[in-house]
Design an enzyme around this catalytic site. Structure first.
Site, PDB file in Angstrom:
ATOM      1  N   CYS A  91      -5.413  -1.191  -0.268  1.00 59.40           N
ATOM      2  CA  CYS A  91      -5.473  -1.689  -1.649  1.00 59.40           C
ATOM      3  C   CYS A  91      -4.777  -0.763  -2.648  1.00 59.40           C
ATOM      4  O   CYS A  91      -4.335  -1.208  -3.704  1.00 59.40           O
ATOM      5  CB  CYS A  91      -6.924  -1.865  -2.079  1.00 59.40           C
ATOM      6  SG  CYS A  91      -7.936  -2.782  -0.910  1.00 59.40           S
ATOM      7  N   HIS A 343      -6.237 -10.226  -6.413  1.00 61.39           N
ATOM      8  CA  HIS A 343      -5.965  -8.875  -5.903  1.00 61.39           C
ATOM      9  C   HIS A 343      -4.948  -8.975  -4.765  1.00 61.39           C
ATOM     10  O   HIS A 343      -5.301  -8.857  -3.591  1.00 61.39           O
ATOM     11  CB  HIS A 343      -7.292  -8.263  -5.433  1.00 61.39           C
ATOM     12  CG  HIS A 343      -7.203  -6.935  -4.758  1.00 61.39           C
ATOM     13  ND1 HIS A 343      -6.149  -6.046  -4.942  1.00 61.39           N
ATOM     14  CD2 HIS A 343      -8.057  -6.332  -3.873  1.00 61.39           C
ATOM     15  CE1 HIS A 343      -6.364  -4.974  -4.204  1.00 61.39           C
ATOM     16  NE2 HIS A 343      -7.505  -5.121  -3.546  1.00 61.39           N
ATOM     17  N   CYS A 373     -10.764   0.977  -5.478  1.00 61.09           N
ATOM     18  CA  CYS A 373     -11.312   1.292  -4.164  1.00 61.09           C
ATOM     19  C   CYS A 373     -10.311   0.876  -3.096  1.00 61.09           C
ATOM     20  O   CYS A 373      -9.383   0.104  -3.357  1.00 61.09           O
ATOM     21  CB  CYS A 373     -12.651   0.594  -3.949  1.00 61.09           C
ATOM     22  SG  CYS A 373     -12.576  -1.207  -3.962  1.00 61.09           S
TER      23      CYS A 373
END
Length: 387
Positions: A91, A343, A373
């Site tokens: 991520c 995302h 995160c």
């Protein structure tokens, strides 16, 4: 040591992954479009003068494989002499791309870089080809690779109720829709070609993932998505699946001034940390604390925060433990976040940084912090300072 500055930052609209605007647009094209746009917006910098391109992407297979950074650069007609590399910190990939370029500039090994990232989650699903080593369960919890269950764990540990999660998710959509209506995203979104519901080619200049009709009452009717019996996390309180790209022009402050380019912000500090994979969503807390320590600042010095909303159950404990729970409406994700916008994994680090820079300018604050995160237990953070 050279000062690192952000000269420009842009993104595509966020497209819905299932039958959305970019269903017929490849990840390389989204990336190349932004590379071309950054260079066109900053003509004082010749493309051949770029030292490198750092591009984040998580699922590096199919159309995103074989070094998508180089493929996109070639499509964008960046001179062949300019190298390009694809970066993967899950991520945090495109924020890691920024960190990699920044360090090259700090050490004098580069003067100008394009950084960014992309993820087409409609064409290359997040779980495509994933095959965890079976022996990994001897070292970490079996569910550590299931992001939704790690969010459930965080919520239980920190007393985050279902009602709190639903309220935060509704806020994300409301804030993102308000930002869209007020043209707050206009300075960061580059109109990008896609197809409407009828298959007609058109230019999109808005995020199609936002659901302005979202209410707490509607969210309360959704069933748990990851733990059907005892869970609280739903699809509505999780980051949306979306397709998109984001990009930044990063330079040494001295080179920017030589070329007459006005820096928008400096990279004040950077940090990456690890944490227990079972609570991977907690990574922003130690990462932010380390970045603030490196910058010689405290959380109270930061005017605005962009914290990636992987899950409401995940971000709320982070906000709480950073001492910001009473300042959500003044400082946190003022234009909504990933619950509303989505995302796209390799894109999000550059996306939230781009949104942060615009918020810092609009709110006229000196410092901003972007953090997220990372799956399997990491956190990444960057402190920016307006020039």
């Amino acid at each position: 040591m050279e000062q690192v500055v952000i000269v420009d930052a842009i993104r595509t609209p966020m497209g819905r992954s299932k039958g959305g605007a970019f269903r017929n647009v490849r990840a390389e094209d989204l990336s190349a479009h932004l590379m071309r746009s950054l260079l066109a917006r900053n003509p004082a910098l010749e493309a051949a003068a770029l030292d490198d391109i750092y591009w984040g992407c998580v699922q590096q297979t199919l159309e995103q494989g074989f070094n998508i950074a180089r493929n996109a650069a070639l499509l964008a007609e960046v001179p062949h002499s300019v190298p390009a590399v694809t970066v993967n910190r899950l991520c945090g990939s495109s924020m890691q791309a920024l960190h990699d370029a920044a360090r090259m500039i700090m050490t004098g090994d580069a003067q100008a870089c394009l950084v960014g990232g992309v993820e087409h989650m409609g064409h290359v699903p997040m779980s495509h080809g994933v095959d965890f080593h079976p022996g990994l369960s001897r070292n970490v919890a079996k569910a550590a690779g299931m992001m939704g269950l790690t969010a459930e764990m965080l919520a239980r540990m920190h007393g985050i109720s279902r009602e709190m999660q639903d309220a935060f998710a509704a806020r994300s959509h409301a804030r993102a829709w308000a930002a869209t209506q007020s043209a707050a995203f206009k300075n960061e979104i580059i109109p990008t070609g896609g197809h409407d519901a009828d298959g007609v080619l058109k230019q999109f200049n808005y995020d199609e993932v936002i659901r302005p009709e979202t209410t707490v009452e509607a969210l309360a009717t959704l069933r748990p998505a990851f733990d059907p019996v005892n869970g609280m996390v739903t699809a509505g309180t999780s980051s949306a699946l979306s397709d998109g790209a984001a990009a930044m022009l990063v330079m040494s402050e001295s080179r920017a001034h030589e070329l007459g380019l006005k820096p928008r912000a400096r990279v004040r500090s950077m940090a990456v940390v690890g944490c227990d994979p079972s609570i991977m969503g907690y990574g922003p807390v130690p990462a932010s604390k380390l970045a603030l320590k490196k910058a010689g600042l405290s959380a109270s010095d930061i005017g605005v925060f962009e914290m990636n909303e992987a899950f409401a159950a995940q971000i709320l404990p982070c906000i709480k433990d950073l001492g910001l729970i009473e300042q959500i409406d003044e400082k946190i994700n003022l234009n909504g976040g990933a619950i509303a916008l989505g995302h796209p994994l390799g894109c999000s680090g550059a996306r939230i940084s781009t949104t942060l820079l615009n918020l810092m300018e609009r709110k006229d604050v000196q410092f901003g912090l972007a953090t997220m995160c990372i799956g399997l237990g990491q956190g990444i953070a960057t402190v920016f300072e307006r020039v």
